[in-house]
Design an enzyme around this catalytic site. Structure first.
Site, mmCIF file in Angstrom:
data_model
loop_
_atom_site.group_PDB
_atom_site.id
_atom_site.type_symbol
_atom_site.label_atom_id
_atom_site.label_comp_id
_atom_site.label_asym_id
_atom_site.label_seq_id
_atom_site.Cartn_x
_atom_site.Cartn_y
_atom_site.Cartn_z
ATOM 1 N N ARG A 57 79.206 25.238 53.154
ATOM 2 C CA ARG A 57 79.800 25.895 51.970
ATOM 3 C C ARG A 57 79.218 25.299 50.688
ATOM 4 O O ARG A 57 79.154 25.936 49.655
ATOM 5 C CB ARG A 57 81.333 25.767 51.998
ATOM 6 C CG ARG A 57 82.006 26.383 50.782
ATOM 7 C CD ARG A 57 83.448 26.794 51.067
ATOM 8 N NE ARG A 57 84.216 25.745 51.689
ATOM 9 C CZ ARG A 57 84.777 24.712 51.053
ATOM 10 N NH1 ARG A 57 84.679 24.602 49.743
ATOM 11 N NH2 ARG A 57 85.447 23.792 51.708
ATOM 12 N N TYR A 110 78.455 47.634 35.318
ATOM 13 C CA TYR A 110 78.737 47.970 36.713
ATOM 14 C C TYR A 110 80.269 48.006 36.894
ATOM 15 O O TYR A 110 80.978 47.110 36.399
ATOM 16 C CB TYR A 110 78.087 46.930 37.637
ATOM 17 C CG TYR A 110 78.557 47.060 39.059
ATOM 18 C CD1 TYR A 110 78.295 48.221 39.779
ATOM 19 C CD2 TYR A 110 79.298 46.057 39.669
ATOM 20 C CE1 TYR A 110 78.755 48.368 41.074
ATOM 21 C CE2 TYR A 110 79.758 46.195 40.965
ATOM 22 C CZ TYR A 110 79.483 47.360 41.661
ATOM 23 O OH TYR A 110 79.946 47.515 42.933
ATOM 24 N N ASP A 182 73.195 40.718 33.813
ATOM 25 C CA ASP A 182 73.000 41.257 35.157
ATOM 26 C C ASP A 182 71.642 41.951 35.170
ATOM 27 O O ASP A 182 71.430 42.950 34.484
ATOM 28 C CB ASP A 182 74.140 42.237 35.482
ATOM 29 C CG ASP A 182 74.098 42.712 36.931
ATOM 30 O OD1 ASP A 182 72.989 42.852 37.482
ATOM 31 O OD2 ASP A 182 75.182 42.972 37.494
ATOM 32 N N LYS A 206 70.403 44.578 46.526
ATOM 33 C CA LYS A 206 69.587 45.688 46.065
ATOM 34 C C LYS A 206 68.096 45.355 46.236
ATOM 35 O O LYS A 206 67.636 45.214 47.347
ATOM 36 C CB LYS A 206 69.970 46.025 44.622
ATOM 37 C CG LYS A 206 71.492 46.153 44.405
ATOM 38 C CD LYS A 206 72.056 47.327 45.139
ATOM 39 C CE LYS A 206 73.559 47.463 45.213
ATOM 40 N NZ LYS A 206 74.468 46.560 44.596
#
Ligand code: PLP
Length: 393
Positions: A57, A110, A182, A206
């Site tokens: 983690r 977004y 972004d 993406k």
């Protein structure tokens, strides 16, 4: 382990660390635990994102290979990889904000990011001012003593609005406000840190992964201290990616420059053909001369304006819906940046809850169609688009 019972040896198979040769590609370290010779070494490993691996983690060699690659890609000082793009947006916003802080954000964001900002405002007392993204003076006017973050997108969805990053970072220079961008739509084509941006966010789902087989995200930091703060929050948030997903993303990254160049060239070609078609009222693509931010795009995206374009059909909502269902080679689907070309009609899918006025406020028409151009031959794509345009006319 010789001398032990076979049962014990089954639990401790030999771990092969190559000597005398190196793997050419990034190895997949799927295991989440690493062991040490001394407790002090383990204690040091807890301290930060660049220390030794101990529990996945907090860090893993495969994930770190992706992080280093993205740091190079964006020209930052460090990267936090996350389990999704929204994981990166959450890690950054929740890691850097506390209640009473103020965020200035561009309105055309977004949808998930927009919803998160509204949630932070409603439930956590973060104040948010939305600006158009066209005028840096709006940002200067909105600044408060409590402003901590300016949040922008290089190219916005689905309008393909391009933000003048140098002008916006200049508007907050010297104020201590961190600019977050972004950059999901245009990796490599734009490197926001070169324009004064502090944190670059990606949905690696993406273009970076690119093959529709992995979900992931990343935040790339210009400053190491900011990276450390966000990393400390991310290990509490648990936004860590699975090593296999990171491994797929590293593999995708190798061909991303070639894919994005090809997708941009095809998008420009198809945008020009669409602009000349009688059923099409308007095309939104930053590479076209009549795009409202074409001059900004020429400065920020000199090598290509990306693979996403949108267009308005004269026939409105019915035509948009018919077109998106009439395509055969192109697939009706929500994502972007894939090797396969995807179409979506926002008014009947992602933005279906908005009425005509709200759609217009978001810059979306009832007949707006979004295309994310893939790697098929542009001639085949045009043949499919052309037959679907005829059905939608
Ligand atoms: C611009 C942008 N940012 C962030 C995200 C969220 O990414 P993810 O779906 O990987 O969480 C998306 C997803 O579509 C996006 O388009």
């Amino acid at each position: 382990m010789t001398g032990h019972h076979p049962q014990t040896r089954a639990v401790h198979p030999p771990v092969i660390v190559p000597e005398g040769s190196r793997p050419l590609g990034v190895p997949l370290y799927q295991g989440h635990l690493f062991s040490f010779d001394a407790s002090d070494e383990l204690a040091t490993a807890f301290e930060g994102p660049d220390e030794a691996f101990f529990y996945a983690r907090m860090g893993n060699p495969t994930v770190r290979a992706l992080e280093h690659a993205l740091t190079e890609l964006e020209g930052g000082s460090g990267t936090l990889a996350t389990a999704s793009g929204m994981g990166a947006v959450n890690a950054v916003l929740m890691g850097l904000l506390r209640s009473g802080d103020h965020v200035i954000a561009q309105a055309a964001l977004y949808g998930g990011t927009h919803a998160l900002l509204q949630d932070l405002a409603a439930r956590w007392g973060v104040e948010v001012t939305f600006v158009s993204g066209d005028d840096p003076a709006e940002v200067r006017d909105a600044l408060r003593d409590t402003t901590r973050i300016l949040y922008l997108e290089t190219v916005a969805n689905p309008t393909t609005h391009v933000t003048d990053l140098p002008a916006f970072t200049e508007a907050v220079r010297g104020t201590g406000v961190l600019t977050v961008v972004d950059n999901t739509f245009v990796p490599l084509l734009c490197r926001p840190i070169e324009h004064g941006v502090d944190i670059v966010v990606h949905s690696t789902t993406k273009y970076l992964g690119g093959h529709g087989d992995t979900i992931g995200g990343a935040a790339v930091f210009a400053d190491k201290a900011v990276h450390q703060r966000v990393w400390e929050h991310a290990v509490e948030l648990g936004s860590t990616p699975d090593p296999f997903a990171s491994w797929l993303t590293v593999r995708g990254l190798a061909t991303m420059p070639l894919r994005v160049a090809r997708q941009s060239a095809s998008a420009l070609d198809l945008a020009r053909r669409l602009a000349a078609h009688p059923s099409v009222a308007r095309v939104h693509y930053p590479g076209l001369e009549d795009h409202p931010q074409h001059d900004i795009a020429r400065r920020l995206l000199p090598d290509g304006a990306g693979g996403v374009l949108a267009f308005e059909l004269h026939g409105g909502r019915d035509a948009g819906r018919t077109f998106s269902e009439a395509v055969e080679l192109v697939s009706l689907g929500p994502s972007l940046g894939d090797i396969a070309t995807l179409v979506m009609h926002p008014a009947s899918t992602s933005h279906r809850q908005l009425d005509a006025a709200s759609l217009a406020a978001a810059g979306i028409g009832e007949g707006t169609v979004r295309l994310s151009i893939g790697l098929e031959h542009p001639g085949d794509l045009w043949a499919d688009i052309d037959q679907a345009l005829r059905k939608a006319a």
